[in-house]
Structures are given as structure tokens and as C-alpha cells.
Design an enzyme around this catalytic site. Structure first.
Site, PDB file in Angstrom:
ATOM      1  N   LYS A 176       0.842  -1.203   0.000  1.00 49.28           N
ATOM      2  CA  LYS A 176       0.000   0.000   0.000  1.00 49.28           C
ATOM      3  C   LYS A 176       0.875   1.249   0.000  1.00 49.28           C
ATOM      4  O   LYS A 176       0.644   2.186  -0.763  1.00 49.28           O
ATOM      5  CB  LYS A 176      -0.919   0.024   1.230  1.00 49.28           C
ATOM      6  N   GLN A 200      -5.021  -1.329   9.589  1.00 45.30           N
ATOM      7  CA  GLN A 200      -4.950  -2.674   9.029  1.00 45.30           C
ATOM      8  C   GLN A 200      -5.589  -3.691   9.983  1.00 45.30           C
ATOM      9  O   GLN A 200      -5.307  -3.702  11.180  1.00 45.30           O
ATOM     10  CB  GLN A 200      -3.468  -3.032   8.775  1.00 45.30           C
ATOM     11  N   ASP A 212     -11.450   2.778   3.879  1.00 44.23           N
ATOM     12  CA  ASP A 212     -11.879   1.381   3.818  1.00 44.23           C
ATOM     13  C   ASP A 212     -13.405   1.265   3.675  1.00 44.23           C
ATOM     14  O   ASP A 212     -13.911   0.204   3.315  1.00 44.23           O
ATOM     15  CB  ASP A 212     -11.506   0.666   5.135  1.00 44.23           C
TER      16      ASP A 212
HETATM   17  N1  GUN Z   1      -6.893  -6.657   6.065  1.00 39.45           N
HETATM   18  C1  GUN Z   1      -7.055  -7.381   4.920  1.00 39.45           C
HETATM   19  N2  GUN Z   1      -7.686  -6.643   3.986  1.00 39.45           N
HETATM   20  C2  GUN Z   1      -7.926  -5.435   4.539  1.00 39.45           C
HETATM   21  C3  GUN Z   1      -8.529  -4.239   4.064  1.00 39.45           C
HETATM   22  O1  GUN Z   1      -9.006  -4.147   2.924  1.00 39.45           O
HETATM   23  N3  GUN Z   1      -8.555  -3.195   4.947  1.00 39.45           N
HETATM   24  C4  GUN Z   1      -8.052  -3.283   6.208  1.00 39.45           C
HETATM   25  N4  GUN Z   1      -8.157  -2.205   6.990  1.00 39.45           N
HETATM   26  N5  GUN Z   1      -7.493  -4.385   6.678  1.00 39.45           N
HETATM   27  C5  GUN Z   1      -7.418  -5.441   5.848  1.00 39.45           C
END
Ligand code: GUN
Length: 296
Positions: free
Chosen positions: A54, A98, A121
Site C-alpha cells: 500500500k 490494518q 476502507d
Molecule cells: N486486512 C485485509 N484486507 C484489509 C482491508 O481491505 N482493509 C483493512 N483495513 N485491513 C485489511
């Protein structure tokens, strides 16, 4: 029929290029650089890989990336204090905590402490409610990526029969809302659904998001249907570790009209849509027009 393969890798590269163009013009015209803050608590190896990816892609499209790595034993109070600081930082337009969080932290509480306008998100309860009532919101990244690919393939989705297999808050439920928003007739199927094969056989669009390797065989797919496979399952085959989706690709590709492969289908779209959401959040925060084609 042999299905057209929907190339998510190329599609995601195109989304990132559109985001990068828009970011460049925001900088030039308005002197604004979108910023994404990612918070990682603990050392889960898969989460570390995601977060690194990311951060790298955020910088590649010209945005600022702020990474906050906290110890696994971080208290809820300290994590909430960090989120509060990011909520009030004008250089931060998107915040992503996350998941999963270590067990001693309340995920719902933490997610709902994020400013909904910065919740890239789309997990905050306000954004869930806004999406469910057809109002402007932040939309979860994976379903947004699926919607973009479906719109690109079909143009209008109006009147199509769509089945979403899986009822998670992150993919299944928001995916169903988005398809309903585009005037599909939507069924959400799950582990208790009766006659699942027949339900799937009626669908013009199948979105599989259950997390069970190759659960959907080709003979469940209506000829010509579009199949979006959200599953990413690591299995052992012939002594090797391989990635497979929730759909049995080889058989489904013989019947479907179009299908996303695993890997290289939905997967790359998730981070591309996270970048798109960060750009959207930045434009909204500054009262500027939103990027076209990158929102729901
Ligand atoms: N963990 C796995 N996929 C995601 C996601 O799309 N967003 C977040 N915040 N955590 C994750």
C-alpha cells in the site's frame, strides 16, 4: 463458450494511472497532495506485506504515505489517541487501520473512531449506513473494484440477475448494495442457502466471496454469465503452494462469458481502489469535483 478473461492487473494499472493524473493536476492547480495514513499494530506477516505494498503504490501515484507501525501490545487508549491525531491532521485525507487487530483491541470501536470522511476502507458504521441508503459514502475497496470491472465489461448492469456468494461486512454485503444501486436483482447466498447450485445457475453475474477454494464448479454457471472471483486461497497441489479462487477456474471458464482469474483478477483492484478512495476523500475535503469513474 470460452470466457473472456477480465485482466484485473491491467485494469488496476489503468485505475492507478488515472489516480496519478488527477493527483498531478491537484498538485499543480491547487497545491494539494493527497495523503494516506496506514496504521499497523503488531507483526502479522501477511499484514506487513499488504502495508508495504500500500505504501509503495501510494507513493507511486504521487500521494504522501504515512506509515504508523505500533507494537503488538499497544493499548486501545494509545491507538485511539493516534487515530484522533490523524483525524485532526489536515495533511491526512485517508486513514486505514490494518485488520485484523491483536485480540485485546476492539476492532469495531477503533474503526468507528475514524472520521467517516477519512475512512477510505468504508468500514465505519456511518459509511455502511450511507451506502445502504444510496447516499454518497466511502465504499469498501474490494467491492468497488468488482463494480468497476463489471461496469467496464457490461456498460449498464440494470435488470441483471446477480448472486453474491458470501455475506461478509467487507465484501458480500457492500457488494450486494452496490449491485442493487446499479439496479440489479440481487441475491445474497451463504452457507445456509438451499439449492445453492440452482440459485447460482439463474445468475447473469456471480460474485464469489466465501473463502473456500474452488467451491463453485463450472456446471453451476449459466452460459455466458460474468464471474467475479474474490477468493484468494492458498492450497497445496502436486506438492506446490498455489493460489486458487472460490471458483473452479478451468471448468467455469468453459461456460462463463467473462471471468476474473486468480491471481491477477480482483486482487490488484483492492489497493488501486484504496488509492482512488484517498483521492476522492481529498477532493471532498477540499470542496473540489470528484474524479470521474473512480467512485460508485
Ligand atoms: N486486512 C485485509 N484486507 C484489509 C482491508 O481491505 N482493509 C483493512 N483495513 N485491513 C485489511
Amino acid at each position: 463458450m470460452v470466457a473472456k478473461v477480465i485482466d484485473g492487473k491491467a485494469f488496476a494499472a489503468n485505475v492507478r494511472a488515472q489516480v496519478a493524473d488527477h493527483v498531478a493536476s491537484l498538485k499543480k492547480t491547487n497545491g494539494i497532495t493527497p495523503g494516506l495514513a496506514v496504521v499497523l499494530v503488531g507483526e502479522d506477516p501477511a499484514s506487513q506485506v499488504y502495508v508495504r505494498s500500500k505504501g509503495k503504490q501510494t507513493v507511486e501515484v504521487g500521494m504522501n504515505s504515512y506509515e504508523h507501525k505500533l507494537d503488538a501490545s499497544t493499548s486501545e487508549e494509545d491507538l485511539l489517541a493516534l487515530v484522533d491525531r490523524l483525524n485532526n491532521d489536515p495533511d491526512v485525507h485517508g486513514i486505514l487501520v490494518q485488520l485484523p487487530l491483536p485480540k485485546h483491541l476492539n476492532e469495531d470501536l477503533v474503526i468507528n473512531s475514524i472520521d467517516p470522511a477519512k475512512d477510505v476502507d468504508g468500514f465505519h458504521i456511518s459509511n455502511v449506513g450511507l451506502l445502504g441508503t444510496g447516499q454518497k459514502s466511502m465504499v469498501p475497496c474490494t467491492p468497488l473494484g468488482c463494480l468497476m470491472m463489471l461496469r467496464n465489461h457490461h456498460g449498464s448492469l440494470s435488470g441483471m440477475d446477480a448472486v453474491v456468494i458470501g455475506r461478509s461486512n467487507i465484501v458480500g454485503k457492500p457488494m450486494a448494495q452496490l449491485l442493487l444501486g446499479d439496479s440489479c436483482t440481487v441475491t445474497i447466498a451463504h452457507s445456509r442457502t438451499k439449492d445453492l447450485p440452482d440459485v447460482v445457475r439463474r445468475a447473469d453475474i456471480v460474485v464469489a466471496a466465501v473463502g473456500r477454494p474452488e467451491m463453485v464448479p463450472g456446471d453451476w454457471i449459466k452460459p455466458g454469465a460474468t464471474v467475479i472471483d474474490v477468493g484468494i486461497n492458498r492450497i497445496e497441489r502436486d506438492g506446490k503452494n498455489v493460489l486458487v479462487g472460490d471458483v473452479h477456474y478451468e471448468s467455469a471458464a468453459q461456460t462463463a462469458g467473462a471471468i476474473t482469474p486468480v491471481p491477477g483478477g480482483v486482487g490488484p483492484m483492492t489497493i488501486a481502489c484504496l488509492l482512488a478512495n484517498t483521492l476522492t476523500a481529498c477532493c471532498r475535503a477540499n470542496g473540489l469535483p470528484e474524479p470521474e469513474g473512480l467512485t460508485a
